[in-house]
Every structure is written in structure tokens, then in C-alpha cells.
Design an enzyme around this catalytic site. Sequence first.
Site, PDB file in Angstrom:
ATOM      1  N   ASN A 114       0.875  -1.170   0.000  1.00  0.00           N
ATOM      2  CA  ASN A 114       0.000   0.000   0.000  1.00  0.00           C
ATOM      3  C   ASN A 114       0.913   1.221   0.000  1.00  0.00           C
ATOM      4  OD1 ASN A 114      -1.786   2.050   0.481  1.00  0.00           O
ATOM      5  ND2 ASN A 114      -2.305   1.428   2.585  1.00  0.00           N
ATOM      6  N   LYS A 163       0.209   4.211  -0.355  1.00  0.00           N
ATOM      7  CA  LYS A 163      -0.422   5.429   0.175  1.00  0.00           C
ATOM      8  C   LYS A 163      -0.122   6.604  -0.770  1.00  0.00           C
ATOM      9  CE  LYS A 163      -0.231   3.379   4.696  1.00  0.00           C
ATOM     10  NZ  LYS A 163      -0.287   3.540   6.146  1.00  0.00           N
ATOM     11  N   HIS A 197      -9.600   1.497   4.269  1.00  0.00           N
ATOM     12  CA  HIS A 197      -8.368   1.656   5.056  1.00  0.00           C
ATOM     13  C   HIS A 197      -8.652   2.592   6.238  1.00  0.00           C
ATOM     14  CE1 HIS A 197      -4.355   2.822   6.253  1.00  0.00           C
ATOM     15  NE2 HIS A 197      -3.951   1.694   5.690  1.00  0.00           N
ATOM     16  N   GLU A 215      -7.111   4.974   7.412  1.00  0.00           N
ATOM     17  CA  GLU A 215      -6.872   6.397   7.138  1.00  0.00           C
ATOM     18  C   GLU A 215      -8.073   7.020   6.434  1.00  0.00           C
ATOM     19  OE1 GLU A 215      -3.078   5.813   5.247  1.00  0.00           O
ATOM     20  OE2 GLU A 215      -2.237   5.247   7.189  1.00  0.00           O
ATOM     21  N   GLU A 257      -5.818  -4.675  10.268  1.00  0.00           N
ATOM     22  CA  GLU A 257      -4.787  -3.678  10.526  1.00  0.00           C
ATOM     23  C   GLU A 257      -5.122  -2.933  11.817  1.00  0.00           C
ATOM     24  OE1 GLU A 257      -2.649  -2.509   6.623  1.00  0.00           O
ATOM     25  OE2 GLU A 257      -4.432  -1.284   6.779  1.00  0.00           O
ATOM     26  N   GLY A 290       2.068   2.366  10.745  1.00  0.00           N
ATOM     27  CA  GLY A 290       3.051   3.434  10.615  1.00  0.00           C
ATOM     28  C   GLY A 290       3.705   3.841  11.917  1.00  0.00           C
ATOM     29  N   SER A 325       2.983  -2.042  10.373  1.00  0.00           N
ATOM     30  CA  SER A 325       4.418  -2.140  10.651  1.00  0.00           C
ATOM     31  C   SER A 325       4.988  -3.531  10.389  1.00  0.00           C
ATOM     32  CB  SER A 325       4.724  -1.680  12.079  1.00  0.00           C
ATOM     33  OG  SER A 325       4.348  -0.324  12.245  1.00  0.00           O
TER      34      SER A 325
HETATM   35  P1  PGA Z   1       2.559   0.335   7.652  1.00  0.00           P
HETATM   36  O1  PGA Z   1       1.135   0.567   6.928  1.00  0.00           O
HETATM   37  O2  PGA Z   1       3.109  -0.968   7.117  1.00  0.00           O
HETATM   38  O3  PGA Z   1       3.380   1.526   7.244  1.00  0.00           O
HETATM   39  O4  PGA Z   1       2.294   0.270   9.107  1.00  0.00           O
HETATM   40  C1  PGA Z   1       0.262  -0.479   6.679  1.00  0.00           C
HETATM   41  C2  PGA Z   1      -1.019   0.059   6.080  1.00  0.00           C
HETATM   42  O5  PGA Z   1      -1.476   1.121   6.522  1.00  0.00           O
HETATM   43  O6  PGA Z   1      -1.610  -0.553   5.169  1.00  0.00           O
END
Ligand code: PGA
Length: 249
Positions: free
Chosen positions: A9, A11, A94, A96, A165, A171, A210
Site C-alpha cells: 500500500n 499510500k 483503510h 486512514e 490492521e 506506521g 508495521s
Molecule cells: P505500515 O502501513 O506498514 O506503514 O504500518 C500499513 C497500512 O497502513 O496498510
Amino acid sequence: MRRTLIAGNWKMNGDLVTNAALLQAVRSGAQGLAAELAVCVPAPYLAQAKTALEGSSVAWGAQDISVHEAGAYTGEVAGHMLKDFGCHYVIVGHSERRSMHAESSALVAKKTKQALAHGLTPIVCVGETLAEREAGSTASVVEAQLQPVFAELPDQLKHIVIAYEPVWAIGTGKTATPDMAQEVHAVIRKQLAAADSAAAGVVRILYGGSMKPDNAADLLTMPDIDGGLIGGAALKAADFLAIAHANQK
Ligand code: PGA
């Protein structure tokens, strides 16, 4: 048998020059992998992903889809447009987008339905916040997020991918331990089984939050973890490929 899926992803990251190198490295590094690889890129770079990955074993996809077919929806991208650019996957719901764009679980279910209607495989994201985990409500939170999807698509659940997630792990560098993640994945599979017992055996449930080369092997070895949705580590080809190589299934 569920084939491991390692999906990146990206982003809102990348530019034409950086992407070209990353896509090329992922394409050549994917050869001979047991896991399936996919990258979900920002919409403006779908054409670049298509050109760079066509004919390879790496799939590509988008990070969102409109619930509408076409028309006066400024800024939205329709399912048929994603299909035009060869997308296989689309991320929906997601965290976000749920938190920063006020996407409800009902809307996420509609997006999931729209993806399937266009022959795209939705990667449906669910997960609890730290406060929800500490309150002991992880299972009920993910169930409430999934319920509208189950209700909207009773006959098509076997065609979706789910990504668990935990919001507190995205993140942040904080990963759920393999046991913590496995526990929630098993709960999700049980919830899925209650909605459609046949789907429970085939739907891939990815872990996201992460995931990195040094924790991927332990997470991916768990029985109900069928892959990863990778954010930060998907922006470095070596890390992304190392995660895929960590898969022993
Ligand atoms: P990350 O993000 O691996 O940077 O924690 C995962 C995601 O949000 O899909």
C-alpha cells in the site's frame, strides 16, 4: 489452500522517477516467489504500474473506489476506470480513509460491492484503535466493521480479501505480536464462517501494521495469517521482497 498475498500500500507516496525504479525492482525480484505480490499505487500512477508490470507475476491495484458508476462526483475514481488500467485489487476501508474521510462501514460495504461488480478484488480493511483494544472490544469492533460487508454481499464473500490492521500498529513501528494477530485473525475467520462457511476456508486474511522484513516470518507462519498489507516497507523494493521471501507457506 490459500496462497499468501503480499500487497504493498504505497499510500500517497511516489513520483514517476522513483516509481519506475521500484516497479522494475519488484518485477524482477518477484520471479519464482511462492507468495503472490501486488502493489496498490496512487491513482495517477496506475498507467505507469500497468506498463511496468504487464506480463509479470506482480498484480497492481488502487487504494480506493467510488460507489458511483459515473457522473458529477468530482475527485472520485470509478470501478470501470480502475479496470481500464488493469487493476486486479482495490483497497477499501483503510483506517486512514475511515478516520480522515469519515468513511462508515456501510459505505465501505458499498465500495466492496462496487469493486466486485467491476471484477476487482477488494481488500477490505478492518482494525481497532488502541482505546478499543484496551477496552477489550477488538472482536466486536472488527465484527461491526465486517457485518455490513457480510450483509451486502452474502453470496460473494469468497471473492474478497480481508486485511486486519490494528490502527495503533499502522506506521508506528508497533507491531501486533504474532499471537495477538493470530487471535484476531481466527476471530475474523469465525465471523466469516458464520456468514458463509465455504468462504471462511478460502478468504485470505492479511495482517497490516508495521510489517517489516524482521517480523514478517513470525507473523506469516501463523495459521490464519495469509499475507500482509505493507505500507512503509513497500516503498523499498529490498524490504518488500524480503517480506515476500520470509513467507514459508
Ligand atoms: P505500515 O502501513 O506498514 O506503514 O504500518 C500499513 C497500512 O497502513 O496498510
